[in-house]
Design a protein around this motif. Structure first.
Motif: not given
Length: 129
Positions: A41-42, A66-67, A73-75, A100-101
């Motif tokens: 899910l990008l 950063r959080v 939660l995201i990669v 972000f994934d």
């Protein structure tokens, strides 16, 4: 679907007790997802877009990233030049993207539900005490 992803993101924010900044950035990232048929899910919105949609400063948006990354939660999927963008084939179809994934938010939705139940049980125990 976007509805399922959005529900998972809301549950994750509630379960983790995210503050307003990271919560609104996560919400906007979910809203940017175009329901592509990929295995991941990008999303690839710019910081300027996120700043305009959330009302946060660029520093706050970066802090929110950063959080969200620390909470897994995201990669981030980094491009060689550090920018976020879609990769298109010769026909103009989007085949991949750098950004972000959001897959971890959706993949861990069962964990969010369990945490929320635990929090409610702890709250009930505090009320009784």
């Amino acid at each position: 679907t976007r509805k399922e992803l959005s529900a998972a993101a809301r549950e994750a924010a509630k379960a983790l007790g995210l503050r307003n900044g990271p919560r609104s950035v996560l919400s906007e990232l979910v809203a940017c997802w175009g329901e592509q048929g990929w295995e991941r899910l990008l999303v690839w919105p710019s910081n300027d877009y996120l700043m305009s949609r959330t009302g946060l400063s660029e520093r706050s948006v970066r802090y929110a990233f950063r959080v969200l990354i620390e909470q897994q939660l995201i990669v981030p999927k980094e491009s060689p030049n550090g920018k976020r963008f879609a990769v298109k084939d010769l026909a103009g179809e989007i085949v991949d993207a750098f950004g972000f994934d959001l897959t971890p938010v959706y993949a861990r939705r069962g964990e969010w539900a369990e945490r929320i139940i635990e929090q409610k049980q702890a709250q009930e125990a505090r009320k009784r005490a």
